[in-house]
Design a protein around this motif. Structure first.
Motif, PDB file in Angstrom:
ATOM      1  N   GLY A   1       4.252   9.823  -7.609  1.00 10.87           N
ATOM      2  CA  GLY A   1       5.554  10.052  -8.251  1.00 10.87           C
ATOM      3  C   GLY A   1       6.663  10.429  -7.294  1.00 10.87           C
ATOM      4  N   VAL A   2       6.687   9.803  -6.124  1.00 15.89           N
ATOM      5  CA  VAL A   2       7.725  10.131  -5.139  1.00 15.89           C
ATOM      6  C   VAL A   2       8.994   9.345  -5.474  1.00 15.89           C
ATOM      7  CG1 VAL A   2       8.327  10.160  -2.701  1.00 15.89           C
ATOM      8  CG2 VAL A   2       5.924  10.422  -3.406  1.00 15.89           C
ATOM      9  N   PRO A   3      10.114  10.040  -5.761  1.00 17.57           N
ATOM     10  CA  PRO A   3      11.355   9.328  -6.108  1.00 17.57           C
ATOM     11  C   PRO A   3      11.892   8.493  -4.943  1.00 17.57           C
ATOM     12  CG  PRO A   3      11.501  11.679  -6.674  1.00 17.57           C
ATOM     13  CD  PRO A   3      10.285  11.503  -5.808  1.00 17.57           C
ATOM     14  N   GLU A   4      12.711   7.485  -5.302  1.00 19.14           N
ATOM     15  CA  GLU A   4      13.414   6.682  -4.294  1.00 19.14           C
ATOM     16  C   GLU A   4      14.521   7.531  -3.657  1.00 19.14           C
ATOM     17  OE1 GLU A   4      13.100   3.363  -3.577  1.00 19.14           O
ATOM     18  OE2 GLU A   4      11.721   2.690  -5.167  1.00 19.14           O
TER      19      GLU A   4
ATOM     20  N   ARG B   1      11.265  10.167   2.107  1.00 10.50           N
ATOM     21  CA  ARG B   1      11.230  10.462   0.665  1.00 10.50           C
ATOM     22  C   ARG B   1      10.296  11.642   0.381  1.00 10.50           C
ATOM     23  NH1 ARG B   1       9.986   4.603  -1.722  1.00 10.50           N
ATOM     24  NH2 ARG B   1       9.563   5.805  -3.631  1.00 10.50           N
ATOM     25  N   ILE B   2       9.146  11.633   1.012  1.00 12.84           N
ATOM     26  CA  ILE B   2       8.178  12.727   0.798  1.00 12.84           C
ATOM     27  C   ILE B   2       8.787  14.061   1.218  1.00 12.84           C
ATOM     28  CG2 ILE B   2       5.976  13.668   1.606  1.00 12.84           C
ATOM     29  CD1 ILE B   2       5.101  10.630   1.964  1.00 12.84           C
ATOM     30  N   GLN B   3       9.505  14.039   2.353  1.00 15.07           N
ATOM     31  CA  GLN B   3      10.101  15.282   2.853  1.00 15.07           C
ATOM     32  C   GLN B   3      11.258  15.734   1.981  1.00 15.07           C
ATOM     33  OE1 GLN B   3      10.976  14.609   7.014  1.00 15.07           O
ATOM     34  NE2 GLN B   3       8.853  14.977   7.642  1.00 15.07           N
ATOM     35  N   LYS B   4      12.109  14.775   1.600  1.00  8.76           N
ATOM     36  CA  LYS B   4      13.297  15.130   0.816  1.00  8.76           C
ATOM     37  C   LYS B   4      12.896  15.749  -0.518  1.00  8.76           C
ATOM     38  CE  LYS B   4      17.426  13.103  -1.317  1.00  8.76           C
ATOM     39  NZ  LYS B   4      18.609  13.408  -0.497  1.00  8.76           N
TER      40      LYS B   4
ATOM     41  N   GLY C   1      22.129   3.938  -0.744  1.00 12.70           N
ATOM     42  CA  GLY C   1      23.002   4.122   0.409  1.00 12.70           C
ATOM     43  C   GLY C   1      22.508   5.184   1.375  1.00 12.70           C
ATOM     44  N   GLU C   2      21.496   5.990   0.993  1.00 11.83           N
ATOM     45  CA  GLU C   2      20.989   7.026   1.909  1.00 11.83           C
ATOM     46  C   GLU C   2      19.890   6.431   2.776  1.00 11.83           C
ATOM     47  OE1 GLU C   2      20.394  10.972   0.325  1.00 11.83           O
ATOM     48  OE2 GLU C   2      18.745  11.343   1.714  1.00 11.83           O
ATOM     49  N   ALA C   3      20.106   6.456   4.073  1.00  8.76           N
ATOM     50  CA  ALA C   3      19.119   5.881   4.996  1.00  8.76           C
ATOM     51  C   ALA C   3      18.035   6.914   5.276  1.00  8.76           C
ATOM     52  CB  ALA C   3      19.795   5.468   6.294  1.00  8.76           C
TER      53      ALA C   3
ATOM     54  N   PHE D   1       0.831  -1.200   0.000  1.00  8.27           N
ATOM     55  CA  PHE D   1       0.000   0.000   0.000  1.00  8.27           C
ATOM     56  C   PHE D   1       0.870   1.257   0.000  1.00  8.27           C
ATOM     57  CE2 PHE D   1      -2.502   3.235   2.375  1.00  8.27           C
ATOM     58  CZ  PHE D   1      -3.590   3.339   1.523  1.00  8.27           C
ATOM     59  N   VAL D   2       1.932   1.219   0.817  1.00  4.84           N
ATOM     60  CA  VAL D   2       2.851   2.363   0.875  1.00  4.84           C
ATOM     61  C   VAL D   2       3.503   2.590  -0.493  1.00  4.84           C
ATOM     62  CG1 VAL D   2       5.014   3.234   1.870  1.00  4.84           C
ATOM     63  CG2 VAL D   2       3.312   2.117   3.343  1.00  4.84           C
ATOM     64  N   GLN D   3       3.999   1.500  -1.101  1.00  2.00           N
ATOM     65  CA  GLN D   3       4.693   1.638  -2.390  1.00  2.00           C
ATOM     66  C   GLN D   3       3.753   2.175  -3.463  1.00  2.00           C
ATOM     67  OE1 GLN D   3       7.787   1.767  -2.306  1.00  2.00           O
ATOM     68  NE2 GLN D   3       7.718   0.976  -0.207  1.00  2.00           N
ATOM     69  N   GLU D   4       2.525   1.675  -3.446  1.00  2.00           N
ATOM     70  CA  GLU D   4       1.536   2.074  -4.444  1.00  2.00           C
ATOM     71  C   GLU D   4       1.216   3.567  -4.288  1.00  2.00           C
ATOM     72  OE1 GLU D   4      -1.982   3.045  -6.275  1.00  2.00           O
ATOM     73  OE2 GLU D   4      -2.095   2.686  -4.103  1.00  2.00           O
ATOM     74  N   LEU D   5       1.066   3.988  -3.028  1.00  2.00           N
ATOM     75  CA  LEU D   5       0.727   5.386  -2.729  1.00  2.00           C
ATOM     76  C   LEU D   5       1.857   6.324  -3.186  1.00  2.00           C
ATOM     77  CD1 LEU D   5      -1.406   7.135  -1.322  1.00  2.00           C
ATOM     78  CD2 LEU D   5      -0.335   6.595   0.865  1.00  2.00           C
ATOM     79  N   LEU D   6       3.099   5.912  -2.907  1.00  2.00           N
ATOM     80  CA  LEU D   6       4.249   6.735  -3.308  1.00  2.00           C
ATOM     81  C   LEU D   6       4.363   6.782  -4.827  1.00  2.00           C
ATOM     82  CD1 LEU D   6       6.876   5.480  -0.680  1.00  2.00           C
ATOM     83  CD2 LEU D   6       5.608   7.637  -0.650  1.00  2.00           C
ATOM     84  N   ALA D   7       4.130   5.647  -5.470  1.00  2.00           N
ATOM     85  CA  ALA D   7       4.231   5.585  -6.933  1.00  2.00           C
ATOM     86  C   ALA D   7       3.165   6.480  -7.569  1.00  2.00           C
ATOM     87  CB  ALA D   7       4.074   4.141  -7.409  1.00  2.00           C
ATOM     88  N   ARG D   8       1.944   6.414  -7.018  1.00  3.73           N
ATOM     89  CA  ARG D   8       0.840   7.200  -7.569  1.00  3.73           C
ATOM     90  C   ARG D   8       1.176   8.697  -7.547  1.00  3.73           C
ATOM     91  NH1 ARG D   8      -4.211   7.236  -4.206  1.00  3.73           N
ATOM     92  NH2 ARG D   8      -3.445   5.148  -3.703  1.00  3.73           N
TER      93      ARG D   8
END
Lengths: 369, 369
Positions: A103-106, A315-318, A110-112, A94-101
């Motif tokens: 367009g949130v980049p990875e 990711r959303i914040q960055k 190596g960045e935690a 669900f999280v991955q789908e929401l981020l993809a919808r």
């Protein structure tokens, strides 16, 4: 603005400011209030030490405190990996789908995730305390439940007062029984984890329930008039968190988020489990809507939800993805309409308090003293 | 406790008391406050006239007001029967099943439901107004939305001030534009229809939004300390409803309900659509739980829900079926722990107010005037 508690702590104004930023905490203390640094984001004790060094230096000898998240009940032998393993795949999907919808980049390889709320784990909180007691902190606040007995004792041995947040009178009584010194009565209006009783009702209930322990009023306070109201309800001081988020000294690392906070009205927050698994007031976003949607999978209990969403939140914040970008904040966000220095904010609070006192005296038919 | 508004209305204390009971409204006015009779339950204008006769006689010449529920937008040519016909059979079945499960007896043959909220219908409210303007009312309050322009004009022609309840600053601004005289800023804590902004945040927002119109603080107020807080937030008076429900002059017709109110804590209410179709704070019961249960059919929009449940509510009240027995009431219910006279309640409020003012002066470093 002087109460028994503010005199004991040696501060000019009975204004306690909670903030994740050392520069803000120091500025609050310098302005005559009492800065409290939120420690939940520090997983590395060295980072906490670095920021406490900074706070201590900037505070100019004025008193300050630390806020940790320490559960009273231990879960023995449970590691972060054990907890991670409890998260259902459907929720990860669900999280991955929401981020993809959206367009949130990875994150770059190596960045935690910088946003981890593992500070709630007792092991982490205890490492924080080992660091904190090396500094002249005057207050140790616990944001979730009563601190364990040995921590209260250790704080008292160091001459450190212990405070705990409460969302109900019952909750406050449990804190009092645990030997704490100050109760922060945090009403429904507040940002972050909060209960369902409004400040107007909660504060005097808690004051009555734990007397003679001092109580700080929290939730919905962002002006001197609101400080006067909190003190009229019997509090010995006020506890403000949200208001500092848009001060010049704050560092949200996101101009888009600052703009969102400055534009938001009091109706633009929601009490949602989306961030941590417990109800916490925050900006309402497409993120909280998705988690609060009855058609979705719903949130997981704390601490699973926090671990599940940590990378996503980073990711959303960055990448400042507008529709999903949020932060814990109270209904007072409607009053946060400009970026000002902490000193200007405190000056405004004390002036507003004096105005409110003058007005209430006029209403009471008492001539201006 | 004197403000510009209380002086204009010729009352001693800026305490406005909303109540469905004429004896309570009169006692509030006699005690130096301003009693406001809730008219929503009067479907028969003669009944309203009878109770206004009683109120007028008991008020001893002191000013009082009336609270109606009048929608600003008309629905032309829609009768109660038309509305009844819109209720789905599945919802009627759910009500019957719920009542049967709790063993709620039928009303005796020929006995009509005493609990009908048809007062919301403009036709009914207008008949109420024809009656009301025959009496020397000094205030006409509207509980739902702004009153229609011709009603505001008619009130002003009679020298009657118009008040309207608001749960947000936007809502309050619409009222101001409609020409009303007083805004009642009603916070989340309040009983009955209420919004999501806590009083601590809402009251000063509304004060700023509609200045120089006077604002009354409502929601969570049941002590003199809370009155001081409401006035510190910039209100020109306070509006209390719940607190009077357990006064000696109130007539709930149900000792079991009175006991329930006296025993309830601030956490025992819920903001639910179960009673009217709009979120209204009330005692949490098996009734509200059933309607709020995601597994149930959910509530219907206003006014369907109110019509759907009218008979059921009457049966639950008449036979005092404990698990289902509730009433609109605010979070302040936790403070309602004994049956007292209205005069004793008002005395307690004014004493508490004076105490709070003395305390706040001490905190502000102003010597007792």
């Amino acid at each position: 603005m002087e109460t028994e508690l503010s005199r004991e702590l040696g501060i000019e104004h009975a204004i306690f400011g909670f903030t994740p930023f050392p520069a803000v905490a120091a500025a609050i203390s310098r302005a005559g209030g009492f800065g409290v640094l939120g420690a939940v984001r520090y997983t590395d004790p060295q980072e906490l030490a670095r920021d406490l060094d900074r706070l201590d230096k900037l505070a100019d000898g004025r008193p300050y405190g630390l806020d940790v998240v320490m559960p009273a009940r231990k879960v023995e032998g449970v590691s972060e990996a054990d907890v991670e393993a409890m998260i259902p795949d459907a929720h990860r999907g669900f999280v991955q789908e929401l981020l993809a919808r959206h367009g949130v980049p990875e994150l770059p390889e190596g960045e935690a995730s910088g946003w981890r709320i593992t500070g709630w784990m007792e092991e982490v909180a205890r490492r924080q305390l080992d660091v904190a007691f090396e500094y002249p902190i005057k207050l140790l606040a616990n944001a979730l439940g009563s601190p364990p007995a040995d921590v209260v004792e250790r704080a008292h041995d160091h001459g450190v007062r212990v405070a705990a947040l409460a969302g109900s009178a019952e909750h406050a009584c449990r804190h009092a029984a645990a030997g704490i010194d100050i109760v922060v009565a945090q009403g429904y209006e507040a940002g972050g984890h909060t209960g369902e009783i409004g400040s107007m009702v909660l504060v005097p209930e808690v004051v009555d329930a734990v007397a003679p322990l001092p109580v700080l009023a929290a939730g919905g306070i962002g002006s001197g008039e609101q400080i006067a109201a909190g003190l009229a309800l019997g509090a010995q001081g006020v506890w403000l968190g949200s208001l500092w988020l848009t001060t010049e000294e704050a560092d949200l690392h996101s101009p888009a988020l600052t703009r969102k906070l400055l534009a938001a009205g009091s109706g633009d927050t929601v009490r949602s489990r989306a961030l941590t698994g417990k109800p916490a007031r925050q900006l309402r976003t497409a993120w909280t809507d998705a988690w609060d949607d009855p058609a979705g999978p719903g949130t997981l209990p704390m601490p699973l939800q926090g671990l599940l969403v940590a990378d996503a939140v980073s990711r959303i914040q960055k990448y400042e993805v507008g529709a999903l970008l949020g932060t814990p904040v109270g209904q007072i966000v409607g009053r946060m309409t400009s970026e000002r220095s902490v000193q200007a904010v405190v000056d405004d609070l004390t002036r507003g308090f004096e105005r409110a006192v003058t007005r209430i005296n006029r209403i009471a038919g008492r001539s201006a003293p």
